[in-house]
Motif scaffolding. Structure first.
Motif, PDB file in Angstrom:
ATOM      1  N   THR A   1     -53.560 -19.347  19.029  1.00  0.00           N
ATOM      2  CA  THR A   1     -52.257 -18.847  18.604  1.00  0.00           C
ATOM      3  C   THR A   1     -52.233 -17.353  18.374  1.00  0.00           C
ATOM      4  O   THR A   1     -51.186 -16.785  18.088  1.00  0.00           O
ATOM      5  CB  THR A   1     -51.811 -19.561  17.308  1.00  0.00           C
ATOM      6  OG1 THR A   1     -52.795 -19.343  16.281  1.00  0.00           O
ATOM      7  CG2 THR A   1     -51.631 -21.036  17.554  1.00  0.00           C
ATOM      8  N   ASP A   2     -53.380 -16.692  18.459  1.00  0.00           N
ATOM      9  CA  ASP A   2     -53.432 -15.234  18.257  1.00  0.00           C
ATOM     10  C   ASP A   2     -52.722 -14.508  19.404  1.00  0.00           C
ATOM     11  O   ASP A   2     -52.704 -14.957  20.524  1.00  0.00           O
ATOM     12  CB  ASP A   2     -54.876 -14.766  18.181  1.00  0.00           C
ATOM     13  CG  ASP A   2     -55.527 -15.156  16.857  1.00  0.00           C
ATOM     14  OD1 ASP A   2     -54.765 -15.453  15.916  1.00  0.00           O
ATOM     15  OD2 ASP A   2     -56.774 -15.182  16.801  1.00  0.00           O
TER      16      ASP A   2
ATOM     17  N   GLY B   1     -56.771 -21.502  15.719  1.00  0.00           N
ATOM     18  CA  GLY B   1     -56.287 -20.182  15.357  1.00  0.00           C
ATOM     19  C   GLY B   1     -56.424 -19.192  16.495  1.00  0.00           C
ATOM     20  O   GLY B   1     -55.567 -18.335  16.705  1.00  0.00           O
TER      21      GLY B   1
ATOM     22  N   ARG C   1     -48.359 -17.574   6.558  1.00  0.00           N
ATOM     23  CA  ARG C   1     -49.055 -18.754   7.057  1.00  0.00           C
ATOM     24  C   ARG C   1     -49.247 -18.697   8.567  1.00  0.00           C
ATOM     25  O   ARG C   1     -48.455 -18.103   9.285  1.00  0.00           O
ATOM     26  CB  ARG C   1     -48.280 -20.023   6.675  1.00  0.00           C
ATOM     27  CG  ARG C   1     -48.054 -20.141   5.178  1.00  0.00           C
ATOM     28  CD  ARG C   1     -47.312 -21.411   4.825  1.00  0.00           C
ATOM     29  NE  ARG C   1     -46.879 -21.406   3.428  1.00  0.00           N
ATOM     30  CZ  ARG C   1     -46.295 -22.437   2.826  1.00  0.00           C
ATOM     31  NH1 ARG C   1     -46.085 -23.563   3.515  1.00  0.00           N
ATOM     32  NH2 ARG C   1     -45.930 -22.355   1.567  1.00  0.00           N
ATOM     33  N   GLU C   2     -50.339 -19.318   9.015  1.00  0.00           N
ATOM     34  CA  GLU C   2     -50.622 -19.401  10.445  1.00  0.00           C
ATOM     35  C   GLU C   2     -50.127 -20.746  10.949  1.00  0.00           C
ATOM     36  O   GLU C   2     -50.624 -21.797  10.550  1.00  0.00           O
ATOM     37  CB  GLU C   2     -52.126 -19.271  10.696  1.00  0.00           C
ATOM     38  CG  GLU C   2     -52.500 -19.285  12.161  1.00  0.00           C
ATOM     39  CD  GLU C   2     -53.998 -19.166  12.359  1.00  0.00           C
ATOM     40  OE1 GLU C   2     -54.425 -18.195  13.011  1.00  0.00           O
ATOM     41  OE2 GLU C   2     -54.737 -20.035  11.854  1.00  0.00           O
ATOM     42  N   ARG C   3     -49.135 -20.727  11.818  1.00  0.00           N
ATOM     43  CA  ARG C   3     -48.553 -21.958  12.345  1.00  0.00           C
ATOM     44  C   ARG C   3     -49.213 -22.274  13.687  1.00  0.00           C
ATOM     45  O   ARG C   3     -48.960 -21.610  14.689  1.00  0.00           O
ATOM     46  CB  ARG C   3     -47.041 -21.810  12.486  1.00  0.00           C
ATOM     47  CG  ARG C   3     -46.360 -21.344  11.204  1.00  0.00           C
ATOM     48  CD  ARG C   3     -44.865 -21.431  11.320  1.00  0.00           C
ATOM     49  NE  ARG C   3     -44.403 -22.818  11.238  1.00  0.00           N
ATOM     50  CZ  ARG C   3     -43.261 -23.250  11.777  1.00  0.00           C
ATOM     51  NH1 ARG C   3     -42.509 -22.422  12.465  1.00  0.00           N
ATOM     52  NH2 ARG C   3     -42.900 -24.513  11.644  1.00  0.00           N
ATOM     53  N   ARG C   4     -50.057 -23.309  13.698  1.00  0.00           N
ATOM     54  CA  ARG C   4     -50.880 -23.581  14.883  1.00  0.00           C
ATOM     55  C   ARG C   4     -50.346 -24.730  15.743  1.00  0.00           C
ATOM     56  O   ARG C   4     -50.729 -24.861  16.898  1.00  0.00           O
ATOM     57  CB  ARG C   4     -52.311 -23.884  14.437  1.00  0.00           C
ATOM     58  CG  ARG C   4     -52.991 -22.712  13.737  1.00  0.00           C
ATOM     59  CD  ARG C   4     -54.464 -22.964  13.534  1.00  0.00           C
ATOM     60  NE  ARG C   4     -54.697 -24.096  12.640  1.00  0.00           N
ATOM     61  CZ  ARG C   4     -54.767 -23.997  11.307  1.00  0.00           C
ATOM     62  NH1 ARG C   4     -54.631 -22.814  10.726  1.00  0.00           N
ATOM     63  NH2 ARG C   4     -54.987 -25.060  10.564  1.00  0.00           N
TER      64      ARG C   4
END
Length: 246
Positions: free
Chosen positions: A245-246, A242, A234-237
């Motif tokens: 957070t990269d 997005g 999962r991507e936690r923002r």
């Protein structure tokens, strides 16, 4: 490939919280009394703690007994308190062996005196352990926790030791039962129910949730590893995009 082998140990959740649900229904499905389910749920607690230690997660919190659970039949409550005492006595050597600190949150004064004594003795005996902190939520309700924190802050404002302008999220969190542990990154609930049941309402604000249809006595190490694998995908923002957070 087993889920454990897929886990990236550089991206572990720091804190896993669990709602251990389904003991009674599991026992009823086998034609047994509800306490039979609770007794077998202890095995799942042990497996979950072992799995947490194996992969290196430093905080584990288990929803063991809610403030609403006092409304259950008296015999079941008494059996649960007895089970708590027996489990603490039986597992103390395990806590020492694996360098686990025992912690507890909730309205602990509501517990029977013998339960409090056993619990506090185990907490004192393990207070210097550092590998993992196991927190038991006992007689716990998050709304009551938030009210407790609000009253404590109000008393400080009334006494003149805290200005209203200084009431921040960080200041509020200092007055919660969980003030000395980080907020959960991953919350697991068993038994196919999709709700958080008055559990860590403030602390779960940005937590990843994972649900399974398995009843708690059926929960095994591989289930925890599967939950961690899901978490890592999962991507936690935290409110950001997005790209940020990269």
């Amino acid at each position: 490939m087993a889920f454990k082998e897929k886990i990236d140990t550089d991206k572990l959740p720091r804190h896993i919280a669990v709602i251990m649900d389904g003991n009674g229904r599991w026992a009823k499905g086998l034609g047994k009394l509800r306490i039979f389910g609770h007794q077998n749920g202890v095995k799942a607690v042990r497996a979950t703690l072992e799995a947490t230690i194996e992969i290196g997660v430093p905080y584990l919190t288990l929803y063991a007994f809610s403030s609403e659970n006092w409304n259950r039949p008296k015999k079941e409550v008494q059996a649960l308190m007895t089970l708590l005492i027996n489990s603490l006595n039986k597992e103390l050597d395990t806590l020492h062996k694996h360098d686990i600190r025992l912690n507890a949150i909730g309205q602990l004064d509501d517990l029977p005196a013998n339960c409090r004594t056993t619990l506090f003795n185990a907490m004192e005996a393990t207070r210097n352990h550092t590998k993992c902190t196991l927190t038991l939520a006992l007689s716990y309700g998050s709304r009551k926790e938030i009210i407790h924190a609000t009253k404590a802050i109000a008393e400080k404002v009334k006494a003149g030791t805290l200005d209203v302008e200084d009431i921040t999220e960080e200041e509020f969190a200092k007055h919660l039962y969980t003030h000395d542990i980080p907020d959960p990154d991953l919350m697991i609930r068993t038994s196919g129910e999709y709700r958080i049941s008055n559990y860590l309402l403030w602390q779960l604000a940005y937590c990843e949730l994972w649900f399974t249809d398995k009843m708690w006595p059926e929960f095994e190490k591989e289930d925890l590893f599967e939950a961690v694998c899901s978490y890592q995908k999962r991507e936690r923002r935290f409110g950001k995009t997005g790209d940020q957070t990269d």
